[in-house]
Design an enzyme around this catalytic site. Sequence first.
Site, PDB file in Angstrom:
ATOM      1  N   GLY A  10       0.702  -1.302   0.211  1.00 51.84           N
ATOM      2  CA  GLY A  10      -0.007   0.064  -0.040  1.00 51.84           C
ATOM      3  C   GLY A  10       0.958   1.282  -0.076  1.00 51.84           C
ATOM      4  O   GLY A  10       1.986   1.114   0.122  1.00 51.84           O
ATOM      5  N   LEU A  46      -5.319 -10.556   5.595  1.00 56.71           N
ATOM      6  CA  LEU A  46      -6.061 -10.032   6.768  1.00 56.71           C
ATOM      7  C   LEU A  46      -7.599 -10.571   6.906  1.00 56.71           C
ATOM      8  O   LEU A  46      -8.305 -10.738   7.859  1.00 56.71           O
ATOM      9  CB  LEU A  46      -6.068  -8.700   7.323  1.00 56.71           C
ATOM     10  N   ALA A  69      -5.317  -1.856   4.983  1.00 52.39           N
ATOM     11  CA  ALA A  69      -6.812  -1.411   5.123  1.00 52.39           C
ATOM     12  C   ALA A  69      -7.547  -1.531   4.028  1.00 52.39           C
ATOM     13  O   ALA A  69      -6.972  -1.495   2.716  1.00 52.39           O
ATOM     14  CB  ALA A  69      -6.861   0.065   5.588  1.00 52.39           C
ATOM     15  N   THR A 110      -7.934   7.145  10.471  1.00 54.36           N
ATOM     16  CA  THR A 110      -8.176   8.075   9.428  1.00 54.36           C
ATOM     17  C   THR A 110      -9.160   9.356  10.087  1.00 54.36           C
ATOM     18  O   THR A 110      -9.744   9.116  11.095  1.00 54.36           O
ATOM     19  CB  THR A 110      -9.375   7.378   8.434  1.00 54.36           C
ATOM     20  N   ASP A 111      -9.107  10.534   9.310  1.00 55.19           N
ATOM     21  CA  ASP A 111     -10.117  11.656   9.568  1.00 55.19           C
ATOM     22  C   ASP A 111     -11.454  11.218   9.305  1.00 55.19           C
ATOM     23  O   ASP A 111     -12.527  11.852   9.896  1.00 55.19           O
ATOM     24  CB  ASP A 111      -9.594  12.811   8.591  1.00 55.19           C
ATOM     25  N   TYR A 134     -16.831   3.149   5.876  1.00 52.09           N
ATOM     26  CA  TYR A 134     -15.497   3.230   6.075  1.00 52.09           C
ATOM     27  C   TYR A 134     -15.276   3.772   7.356  1.00 52.09           C
ATOM     28  O   TYR A 134     -14.327   3.251   8.013  1.00 52.09           O
ATOM     29  CB  TYR A 134     -14.786   3.915   4.784  1.00 52.09           C
ATOM     30  N   TRP A 159      -6.092  12.501   4.018  1.00 56.05           N
ATOM     31  CA  TRP A 159      -5.644  12.943   2.632  1.00 56.05           C
ATOM     32  C   TRP A 159      -4.031  12.303   2.203  1.00 56.05           C
ATOM     33  O   TRP A 159      -3.712  13.119   1.629  1.00 56.05           O
ATOM     34  CB  TRP A 159      -5.517  14.337   2.414  1.00 56.05           C
TER      35      TRP A 159
END
Length: 298
Positions: A10, A46, A69, A110-111, A134, A159
């Site tokens: 990733g 995973l 993820a 994450t945000d 998500y 981002w």
Amino acid sequence: MRLLVVGANGQVGHALLRSLEPVGEVIATTRSGLLDDGSVCERLDLTELDTIAQLVQRVQPDIVINAAAYTAVDRAEDDVEAAFRANAEAPGRLADTCAALRIPLVHYSTDYVFDGRGTRPYRETDPTDPLGVYGRSKLVGEEAIAASGARHLILRTAWVYGLHGHNFLRTMLRVGTERDELRVVADQRGCPTPAWLIADVTASIITQGIVESGVRHLVADGETTWHGFAEAIFEEGLAAGLIARAPRVTPIATHEYPTRAARPTYSVLDTTRLRAEYCVELPAWRNALRRTLQPNQP
């Protein structure tokens, strides 16, 4: 030190392989057992939950860094089970294993755990309220890790972009050469953060040791909109010689670019605690973008 990197193909995982090399022996895992360059690594999918403990027990790392993820935000709305398995169940299993073996765990979030209705940068203690699948799956993953009893650090970022993988930067550089005009959302604000910065800060944290288990925010300094980010990409891309011309970038509202999943309108993150605890310097997002586009950058 033996460092187990989960999700090495990733954006962040790829950058971690470079940043962690000076720290110790890096053991990479991918879903296929192959890295992007074709070299062989450990295989760990995973979604196959029962294989997680087996691999960690066999490798016996000194620390685990989970960069894997499910990040397809829109697809997650219709693929709920897969999103929760990858972002919630699997991190929970990984954390339980780390707790049993007394292995520290670094994990990324994450945000999108926030609803985006804030008016100042979000702190780690602010209430969470994800807008979509998500974000909910990532939040449940955070909670599972915290409940495991493992020594852990959850780094929320936002981002994320780079020259590897699928992200906004690469999309802009590609479509910008194909079109005279691009319409880009200008009413969502956040912190563009390159994968190399996340990886470098992670390496510094691991070298120092986790100060306290919990959540910390890790993003570049400052804020902008997707429209502002796009304009900066074209300006810096021209300066770096990566593109020959730049399109006109027209600002639009979110409702003019409908998506399956709702995005937070405001998701700027406050990094005060991370900077204080680990003495890390976080560059301004524009400076980080400029560095990303320089020759020989990972």
